[in-house]
Design an enzyme around this catalytic site. Sequence first.
Site, PDB file in Angstrom:
ATOM      1  N   ASN A   1     -10.287  12.055  23.368  1.00 54.00           N
ATOM      2  CA  ASN A   1      -8.908  12.585  22.843  1.00 54.00           C
ATOM      3  C   ASN A   1      -7.863  11.723  22.878  1.00 54.00           C
ATOM      4  OD1 ASN A   1      -8.615  13.155  25.512  1.00 54.00           O
ATOM      5  ND2 ASN A   1      -8.021  15.155  25.378  1.00 54.00           N
TER       6      ASN A   1
ATOM      7  N   LYS B   1      -6.444   5.942  26.060  1.00 53.13           N
ATOM      8  CA  LYS B   1      -8.043   6.262  26.623  1.00 53.13           C
ATOM      9  C   LYS B   1      -9.195   5.054  25.876  1.00 53.13           C
ATOM     10  CE  LYS B   1      -7.742  10.802  28.305  1.00 53.13           C
ATOM     11  NZ  LYS B   1      -8.080  12.162  28.187  1.00 53.13           N
TER      12      LYS B   1
ATOM     13  N   ARG C   1      -3.225  13.029  19.376  1.00 52.70           N
ATOM     14  CA  ARG C   1      -4.414  13.416  19.171  1.00 52.70           C
ATOM     15  C   ARG C   1      -4.976  13.821  18.115  1.00 52.70           C
ATOM     16  NH1 ARG C   1      -4.104  16.465  25.353  1.00 52.70           N
ATOM     17  NH2 ARG C   1      -5.309  14.741  26.539  1.00 52.70           N
TER      18      ARG C   1
ATOM     19  N   ARG D   1       3.905  15.580  26.392  1.00 54.22           N
ATOM     20  CA  ARG D   1       2.943  16.547  25.997  1.00 54.22           C
ATOM     21  C   ARG D   1       2.983  17.052  24.447  1.00 54.22           C
ATOM     22  NH1 ARG D   1      -1.333  17.009  29.758  1.00 54.22           N
ATOM     23  NH2 ARG D   1      -1.531  19.008  28.717  1.00 54.22           N
TER      24      ARG D   1
ATOM     25  N   THR E   1      -5.129  19.567  24.033  1.00 54.30           N
ATOM     26  CA  THR E   1      -6.382  18.749  24.310  1.00 54.30           C
ATOM     27  C   THR E   1      -7.518  18.719  23.425  1.00 54.30           C
ATOM     28  OG1 THR E   1      -5.812  19.856  26.655  1.00 54.30           O
ATOM     29  CG2 THR E   1      -8.260  18.757  26.165  1.00 54.30           C
TER      30      THR E   1
ATOM     31  N   HIS F   1      -4.139  10.337  27.645  1.00 53.22           N
ATOM     32  CA  HIS F   1      -3.717  11.313  28.575  1.00 53.22           C
ATOM     33  C   HIS F   1      -2.281  11.217  29.037  1.00 53.22           C
ATOM     34  CE1 HIS F   1      -3.613  12.921  32.741  1.00 53.22           C
ATOM     35  NE2 HIS F   1      -2.568  11.853  32.871  1.00 53.22           N
TER      36      HIS F   1
ATOM     37  N   GLU G   1       0.583   9.853  39.695  1.00 48.55           N
ATOM     38  CA  GLU G   1      -0.261   9.196  38.785  1.00 48.55           C
ATOM     39  C   GLU G   1       0.366   7.661  38.541  1.00 48.55           C
ATOM     40  OE1 GLU G   1      -0.739  11.806  35.382  1.00 48.55           O
ATOM     41  OE2 GLU G   1      -2.077  13.067  36.341  1.00 48.55           O
TER      42      GLU G   1
ATOM     43  N   PHE H   1     -17.678  19.334  32.815  1.00 47.55           N
ATOM     44  CA  PHE H   1     -17.701  18.271  32.217  1.00 47.55           C
ATOM     45  C   PHE H   1     -17.077  17.184  32.710  1.00 47.55           C
ATOM     46  CE2 PHE H   1     -13.453  20.535  31.588  1.00 47.55           C
ATOM     47  CZ  PHE H   1     -12.536  19.532  32.083  1.00 47.55           C
TER      48      PHE H   1
ATOM     49  N   TYR I   1      -9.430  11.843  38.178  1.00 45.38           N
ATOM     50  CA  TYR I   1      -9.643  13.124  37.752  1.00 45.38           C
ATOM     51  C   TYR I   1     -10.036  14.218  38.819  1.00 45.38           C
ATOM     52  CZ  TYR I   1      -8.526  11.984  32.995  1.00 45.38           C
ATOM     53  OH  TYR I   1      -7.754  11.498  31.765  1.00 45.38           O
TER      54      TYR I   1
HETATM   55  P1  GDP Z   1      -5.317  17.292  29.210  1.00 41.99           P
HETATM   56  O1  GDP Z   1      -4.310  17.513  30.308  1.00 41.99           O
HETATM   57  O2  GDP Z   1      -4.954  17.788  27.836  1.00 41.99           O
HETATM   58  O3  GDP Z   1      -5.777  16.030  29.099  1.00 41.99           O
HETATM   59  O4  GDP Z   1      -6.385  18.324  29.432  1.00 41.99           O
HETATM   60  P2  GDP Z   1      -7.223  18.706  30.908  1.00 41.99           P
HETATM   61  O5  GDP Z   1      -6.415  18.315  31.951  1.00 41.99           O
HETATM   62  O6  GDP Z   1      -7.822  20.140  30.910  1.00 41.99           O
HETATM   63  O7  GDP Z   1      -8.671  17.772  30.834  1.00 41.99           O
HETATM   64  C1  GDP Z   1      -8.574  16.222  31.253  1.00 41.99           C
HETATM   65  C2  GDP Z   1      -9.422  15.646  30.104  1.00 41.99           C
HETATM   66  O8  GDP Z   1     -10.954  16.025  30.419  1.00 41.99           O
HETATM   67  C3  GDP Z   1      -8.962  15.897  28.702  1.00 41.99           C
HETATM   68  O9  GDP Z   1      -8.312  15.051  28.231  1.00 41.99           O
HETATM   69  C4  GDP Z   1     -10.458  15.520  28.153  1.00 41.99           C
HETATM   70  O10 GDP Z   1     -10.652  14.231  27.865  1.00 41.99           O
HETATM   71  C5  GDP Z   1     -11.568  15.935  29.064  1.00 41.99           C
HETATM   72  N1  GDP Z   1     -12.024  17.490  28.608  1.00 41.99           N
HETATM   73  C6  GDP Z   1     -11.263  18.678  28.910  1.00 41.99           C
HETATM   74  N2  GDP Z   1     -11.947  19.792  28.293  1.00 41.99           N
HETATM   75  C7  GDP Z   1     -13.269  19.123  28.191  1.00 41.99           C
HETATM   76  C8  GDP Z   1     -14.487  19.927  27.733  1.00 41.99           C
HETATM   77  O11 GDP Z   1     -14.459  21.119  27.725  1.00 41.99           O
HETATM   78  N3  GDP Z   1     -15.547  19.090  27.600  1.00 41.99           N
HETATM   79  C9  GDP Z   1     -15.574  17.543  27.884  1.00 41.99           C
HETATM   80  N4  GDP Z   1     -16.459  16.909  27.662  1.00 41.99           N
HETATM   81  N5  GDP Z   1     -14.287  16.841  28.119  1.00 41.99           N
HETATM   82  C10 GDP Z   1     -13.175  17.813  28.430  1.00 41.99           C
END
Ligand code: GDP
Length: 138
Positions: A113, A10, A103, A86, A92, A116, A127, A58, A50
């Site tokens: 973070n 990222k 992370r 993972r 996350t 991805h 993807e 968010f 996304y």
């Molecule tokens: P991942 O699969 O661990 O990447 O998590 P998710 O699919 O839930 O979220 C996708 C991405 O959105 C995350 O990797 C973060 O970059 C972002 N993200 C997730 N939760 C939050 C949040 O609560 N606030 C903000 N600003 N970004 C978030």
Amino acid sequence: MSNRTFTIIKPDSVRKGNFGKIITKLEAEGFRVRGLKKLHLSQKQAESFYGVHRERQFFKDLVKYMTSGPVYVAALEREDAVPHLRKVMGATDPAKADAGTIRKDFGESIEQNAIHGSDSDDNAKAEISFFFAESELV
Ligand code: GDP
């Protein structure tokens, strides 16, 4: 279980010069890079990638962050690729990620973070084909 997964190094990682360290860690974990590109995601690409998060509060911030600078996208291969990536990525929220995960070591916040990783074999396939033609996977 498929042997391919997809990752994005990222914008925060690229900005801080952590790309090489993260790839080194992934190679040490047995991943082989089958495809790799550096790109600056467009607003459209980030929104589409996304899309499942479109309704989340968010979403706008996430798109802004993911388009804030260049990223590396990569197709990775190893046994049990999706669950293993993972595990190596960590939770996350970097604050909640286990010691030694990418992370934990490189992430700044729940948003910024570092990396991805696909969360299922079906998403890994979708993807990878979002960014790569089959002929680009070598
Ligand atoms: P991942 O699969 O661990 O990447 O998590 P998710 O699919 O839930 O979220 C996708 C991405 O959105 C995350 O990797 C973060 O970059 C972002 N993200 C997730 N939760 C939050 C949040 O609560 N606030 C903000 N600003 N970004 C978030």
